[in-house]
Design a protein around this motif. Structure first.
Motif, PDB file in Angstrom:
ATOM      1  N   GLY A  53       0.818  -1.213   0.000  1.00  0.00           N
ATOM      2  CA  GLY A  53       0.000   0.000   0.000  1.00  0.00           C
ATOM      3  C   GLY A  53       0.845   1.253   0.000  1.00  0.00           C
ATOM      4  O   GLY A  53       0.342   2.367  -0.077  1.00  0.00           O
ATOM      5  N   THR A  54       2.130   1.049   0.124  1.00  0.00           N
ATOM      6  CA  THR A  54       3.052   2.186   0.169  1.00  0.00           C
ATOM      7  C   THR A  54       3.482   2.527  -1.261  1.00  0.00           C
ATOM      8  O   THR A  54       3.669   1.649  -2.077  1.00  0.00           O
ATOM      9  N   GLY A  55       3.652   3.799  -1.490  1.00  0.00           N
ATOM     10  CA  GLY A  55       4.206   4.192  -2.785  1.00  0.00           C
ATOM     11  C   GLY A  55       3.149   4.524  -3.807  1.00  0.00           C
ATOM     12  O   GLY A  55       2.044   3.996  -3.764  1.00  0.00           O
ATOM     13  N   SER A  56       3.540   5.400  -4.722  1.00  0.00           N
ATOM     14  CA  SER A  56       2.612   5.840  -5.757  1.00  0.00           C
ATOM     15  C   SER A  56       3.096   5.361  -7.107  1.00  0.00           C
ATOM     16  O   SER A  56       4.286   5.111  -7.310  1.00  0.00           O
ATOM     17  N   GLN A  57       2.168   5.320  -8.007  1.00  0.00           N
ATOM     18  CA  GLN A  57       2.543   4.989  -9.391  1.00  0.00           C
ATOM     19  C   GLN A  57       3.216   6.174 -10.062  1.00  0.00           C
ATOM     20  O   GLN A  57       3.972   5.999 -11.005  1.00  0.00           O
ATOM     21  N   ASP A  58       2.910   7.390  -9.596  1.00  0.00           N
ATOM     22  CA  ASP A  58       3.480   8.551 -10.271  1.00  0.00           C
ATOM     23  C   ASP A  58       4.647   9.159  -9.496  1.00  0.00           C
ATOM     24  O   ASP A  58       4.952  10.340  -9.625  1.00  0.00           O
ATOM     25  N   VAL A  59       5.269   8.334  -8.670  1.00  0.00           N
ATOM     26  CA  VAL A  59       6.523   8.746  -8.029  1.00  0.00           C
ATOM     27  C   VAL A  59       7.594   7.724  -8.436  1.00  0.00           C
ATOM     28  O   VAL A  59       7.375   6.512  -8.327  1.00  0.00           O
ATOM     29  N   ALA A  60       8.710   8.251  -8.923  1.00  0.00           N
ATOM     30  CA  ALA A  60       9.816   7.368  -9.304  1.00  0.00           C
ATOM     31  C   ALA A  60      10.830   7.331  -8.167  1.00  0.00           C
ATOM     32  O   ALA A  60      11.035   8.334  -7.465  1.00  0.00           O
ATOM     33  N   ILE A  61      11.399   6.160  -7.967  1.00  0.00           N
ATOM     34  CA  ILE A  61      12.466   6.047  -6.964  1.00  0.00           C
ATOM     35  C   ILE A  61      13.738   5.629  -7.702  1.00  0.00           C
ATOM     36  O   ILE A  61      13.721   4.722  -8.537  1.00  0.00           O
ATOM     37  N   PHE A  62      14.808   6.352  -7.419  1.00  0.00           N
ATOM     38  CA  PHE A  62      16.090   6.123  -8.096  1.00  0.00           C
ATOM     39  C   PHE A  62      17.063   5.511  -7.083  1.00  0.00           C
ATOM     40  O   PHE A  62      17.297   6.104  -6.023  1.00  0.00           O
ATOM     41  N   LEU A  63      17.614   4.343  -7.393  1.00  0.00           N
ATOM     42  CA  LEU A  63      18.622   3.703  -6.549  1.00  0.00           C
ATOM     43  C   LEU A  63      19.845   3.390  -7.412  1.00  0.00           C
ATOM     44  O   LEU A  63      19.722   3.267  -8.640  1.00  0.00           O
ATOM     45  N   ARG A  64      20.964   3.225  -6.731  1.00  0.00           N
ATOM     46  CA  ARG A  64      22.145   2.800  -7.478  1.00  0.00           C
ATOM     47  C   ARG A  64      21.872   1.435  -8.118  1.00  0.00           C
ATOM     48  O   ARG A  64      21.191   0.602  -7.501  1.00  0.00           O
ATOM     49  N   SER A  65      22.380   1.236  -9.308  1.00  0.00           N
ATOM     50  CA  SER A  65      22.086  -0.006 -10.022  1.00  0.00           C
ATOM     51  C   SER A  65      22.478  -1.223  -9.172  1.00  0.00           C
ATOM     52  O   SER A  65      23.581  -1.277  -8.622  1.00  0.00           O
ATOM     53  N   ARG A 236      26.696   9.142 -17.304  1.00  0.00           N
ATOM     54  CA  ARG A 236      27.153   9.470 -15.944  1.00  0.00           C
ATOM     55  C   ARG A 236      26.241   8.871 -14.862  1.00  0.00           C
ATOM     56  O   ARG A 236      26.499   9.033 -13.688  1.00  0.00           O
ATOM     57  N   LEU A 237      25.187   8.230 -15.316  1.00  0.00           N
ATOM     58  CA  LEU A 237      24.254   7.636 -14.339  1.00  0.00           C
ATOM     59  C   LEU A 237      24.279   6.114 -14.434  1.00  0.00           C
ATOM     60  O   LEU A 237      24.389   5.551 -15.524  1.00  0.00           O
ATOM     61  N   ASN A 238      24.241   5.495 -13.282  1.00  0.00           N
ATOM     62  CA  ASN A 238      24.171   4.031 -13.221  1.00  0.00           C
ATOM     63  C   ASN A 238      23.078   3.682 -12.211  1.00  0.00           C
ATOM     64  O   ASN A 238      23.348   3.476 -11.022  1.00  0.00           O
ATOM     65  N   LEU A 239      21.846   3.651 -12.697  1.00  0.00           N
ATOM     66  CA  LEU A 239      20.702   3.643 -11.770  1.00  0.00           C
ATOM     67  C   LEU A 239      19.709   2.506 -12.057  1.00  0.00           C
ATOM     68  O   LEU A 239      19.635   2.016 -13.186  1.00  0.00           O
ATOM     69  N   ASP A 240      18.982   2.171 -11.003  1.00  0.00           N
ATOM     70  CA  ASP A 240      17.736   1.419 -11.177  1.00  0.00           C
ATOM     71  C   ASP A 240      16.611   2.413 -10.952  1.00  0.00           C
ATOM     72  O   ASP A 240      16.579   3.088  -9.906  1.00  0.00           O
ATOM     73  N   VAL A 241      15.708   2.483 -11.901  1.00  0.00           N
ATOM     74  CA  VAL A 241      14.577   3.415 -11.773  1.00  0.00           C
ATOM     75  C   VAL A 241      13.287   2.602 -11.757  1.00  0.00           C
ATOM     76  O   VAL A 241      13.051   1.796 -12.659  1.00  0.00           O
ATOM     77  N   GLN A 242      12.528   2.797 -10.721  1.00  0.00           N
ATOM     78  CA  GLN A 242      11.262   2.066 -10.618  1.00  0.00           C
ATOM     79  C   GLN A 242      10.166   3.001 -10.155  1.00  0.00           C
ATOM     80  O   GLN A 242      10.442   3.983  -9.447  1.00  0.00           O
ATOM     81  N   ALA A 243       8.933   2.676 -10.547  1.00  0.00           N
ATOM     82  CA  ALA A 243       7.821   3.378  -9.911  1.00  0.00           C
ATOM     83  C   ALA A 243       7.843   2.957  -8.438  1.00  0.00           C
ATOM     84  O   ALA A 243       8.130   1.793  -8.121  1.00  0.00           O
ATOM     85  N   GLU A 244       7.553   3.886  -7.561  1.00  0.00           N
ATOM     86  CA  GLU A 244       7.656   3.611  -6.125  1.00  0.00           C
ATOM     87  C   GLU A 244       6.769   2.428  -5.709  1.00  0.00           C
ATOM     88  O   GLU A 244       7.153   1.594  -4.882  1.00  0.00           O
ATOM     89  N   GLN A 245       5.592   2.361  -6.311  1.00  0.00           N
ATOM     90  CA  GLN A 245       4.657   1.281  -5.960  1.00  0.00           C
ATOM     91  C   GLN A 245       5.263  -0.094  -6.304  1.00  0.00           C
ATOM     92  O   GLN A 245       5.166  -1.034  -5.521  1.00  0.00           O
TER      93      GLN A 245
END
Lengths: 392, 235
Positions: A53-65, A236-245
């Protein structure tokens, strides 16, 4: 045949009170199995519901790959700046991305329930953090002042851990903090967190200018693909990008699966015991009624109604056990708040959720125990020799 | 007995033998038994323990099968019927009365009496009516709603008799029907059996140890070493 079976079934069911000890033992053993299974299931469901139930579909979360969880991630200030330039991010009136760079450290808290220490996440957040959480509400006090040692605490933290009352000064690690507000996000994982100013956390915990994650609002849920493409094409970016949900859904799976990996073997081990109990009870029932069954056979009843009657008795006892177990777990645990270790080694507060599907699974398990426990005694009942009519 | 040819024969036993196997040993209960039982007879079978009295009753009642020989009921063989057909035959033709009554303890008297009727095509209302009539015949209609534990031994045996006659069978098989009763209750039960024999024409085969009980029958058969010795009763 139906009338015969019905009559024998009624005779069997009416005879249950003649064996109160064994019948109650069977009911209790089945109830315990269902109780344990439902308890674990309620825990897993509650945990999953909280995290998913946490997290939105329209919020992206960026973490190191490859980081998988916030605690393992690390992003530099330059990376944060590049992320904030990504296309597809929603922007405020000044053209700035609505984003929050965040740093996540673990502090100790004392559980009210057990008095033991447990990990609580202390999250350093930016000014937009509240805008990026659905249903964020400051239920008491105010937000922290930038650059201060102010803390705002999630409602679940305040409920489950001692020492987080409004206005109190609290020592976390080597630092003193002032509780200035309590917030709620509607029962999500964030309610299990403490928030403070990002810069202060970076400073006090010697993290330099680094952060672990960036959260940013998307223009719309579909924009996640543009953001992902940007991150993949930006050298210059090495990321995992996911919708927060999606991120929280994957976090929920591992822990709730682990809970059920514990729950099922325990339930099955207990089910074997309950099966033996049901078997014993039904064997005893058939033994005690041997002359009655033989008499019915002599009168002209066939063996099948004796089988049906014994199975009905087994299923009735196990169904009662299942219902007792389910009712007990529902009354004792449903909605009860608890906390357990989440994906980032911190406590996530959740409520036990006894769901209809879990109750059905529990009752089905009870009936399976009853069926297996009653099967051989029922076959035995069907094969009682008619000459046993003369038994005294 | 074999010479006692009756036109109205109910049972015909021809060269019937019965033996059991105990471990590796074969035990003969009786061999080459031939006899007839006519309609309306009231026979008391007596004999020492192990003489085969109950075995005869089991064979006549269709709850056991002979090792050899033939048993016919109203001219139709029953010894070669399959289990299902034999059960149906019992339901229509035989009523059983046991020493320990064999009532279902969780059912009321009338529910016990209704049990054999569940095997016949009949409405619930008709079942109840016939069960009430059966209880009335044995003089225990006022105890219809009582469970067996609320009844005396004699009353329980009357319920068992009502259960035995409710489907209107041609023959009643009674295994020591008074063996668990005091003298007064026993006499009352035996008088009821006698009444069923004389008034309703039920053929009764009764196994008993008790000469007093046997005296209520029209005929006594003494089983000894697998052979019958017949004696017309005085009663």
């Amino acid at each position: 045949m139906f009338r015969q079976s019905l009559a024998v079934t009624l005779i069997n069911l009416k005879s249950i009170p003649q064996r109160p000890g064994m019948s109650i033992a069977t009911i209790i053993s089945v109830a315990l199995v269902v109780g344990v299974l439902l308890g674990f299931s309620a825990m897993a469901n509650g945990f999953r519901a909280t995290v998913q139930g946490t997290g939105s579909q329209d919020v992206a979360i960026f973490l190191r790959s490859g980081a998988q969880a916030e605690l393992n991630s690390g992003l530099s200030r330059d990376e944060v700046r590049l992320i904030e330039e990504a296309p597809g991010l929603a922007r405020d009136s000044g053209g700035e991305a609505i984003a929050s760079a965040e740093l996540y450290v673990i502090v100790d808290g004392t559980k009210r329930s057990s008095g033991t220490d447990a990990n609580i996440p202390l999250r350093g957040v930016g000014e937009d953090a509240a805008l990026l959480r659905q249903n964020f509400e400051l239920v008491e006090g105010r937000m922290f002042a930038p650059g201060s040692n102010d803390l705002v605490v999630g409602r679940s933290v305040q409920r489950e851990f001692s020492g987080f009352e409004m206005g109190e000064e609290i020592r976390l690690g080597n630092n003193n903090w002032q509780i200035v507000g309590v917030f709620s996000t509607g029962g999500t994982v964030f309610d299990s967190e403490i928030w403070a100013d990002l810069g202060v956390i970076q400073n006090l915990y010697n993290r330099g200018s680094g952060v672990q994650t960036v959260r940013a609002r998307l223009e719309n849920p579909d924009a996640i693909e543009r953001v992902r493409a940007y991150a993949e094409n930006e050298p210059r970016l090495n990321l995992d990008v996911q919708a927060e949900q999606a991120y929280y859904a994957s976090q929920a799976g591992a822990t709730s699966d682990l809970i059920m990996y514990l729950g099922w073997p325990l339930s099955i081990a207990m089910a074997i015991g309950a099966f033996a109990g049901a078997w014993n009870t039904l064997y005893s029932s058939v033994d005690r009624r041997t002359r009655e069954i033989a008499t019915l056979r002599a009168i002209g009843f066939s063996g099948f109604p004796a089988f049906v009657g014994t199975m009905a008795e087994a299923l009735m006892l196990s169904a009662i056990g299942g219902l007792v177990g389910a009712a007990a777990v529902y009354l004792l645990f449903n909605g009860v708040s608890a906390s357990t270790l989440g994906g980032s080694f911190t406590q996530i507060v959740f409520s036990f959720a006894v769901t209809p599907s879990a109750i059905i699974a529990g009752i089905v398990m009870a009936l399976v125990i009853g069926f297996l426990g009653g099967l051989v005694p029922a076959i035995r009942a069907a094969r009682v020799p008619i000459l046993a009519v003369h038994a005294d | 007995m074999t010479e006692d040819l009756r036109q109205d024969t109910l049972y015909q036993l021809d060269h019937v033998s019965k033996s059991y196997t105990r471990g590796k040993e074969r035990v003969d209960i009786f061999t080459d038994l031939t006899m007839q039982i006519g309609r309306g007879e009231f026979i008391a079978i007596m004999g020492p323990s192990g003489s085969g009295k109950t075995t005869i009753l089991n064979l006549l009642g269709g709850i056991d099968r002979p090792s050899a020989g033939e048993i016919a009921f109203k001219g139709q063989r029953i010894d070669n019927l399959g289990q299902g057909k034999l059960a149906t035959w019992r339901a229509h033709n035989v009523g059983f009365i046991f020493q320990f009554y064999n009532l279902m303890p969780t059912l009321t008297a009338i529910e016990n009496v209704e049990l054999p009727l569940l095997l016949l095509k009949m409405s619930g209302k008709e079942r109840r009516r016939r069960a009430e009539t059966a209880l009335d015949i044995v003089g225990i209609a006022d105890r219809a709603g009582h469970k067996p534990r609320q009844l005396s031994g004699g009353q329980q045996q009357r319920v068992a008799i009502a259960r035995a006659i409710v489907a209107d069978p041609a023959v009643l098989m009674c295994d020591e029907p008074t063996g668990d009763l005091d003298r007064e209750s026993a006499n009352s039960v035996l008088e009821t059996l006698q009444l069923l024999n004389t008034e309703l024409g039920k053929t009764i085969v009764m196994v008993t140890h008790d000469p007093a009980a046997a005296s209520f029958a029209k005929k006594e058969l003494h089983l000894d070493k697998g052979r019958f010795v017949e004696r017309e009763a005085l009663a």
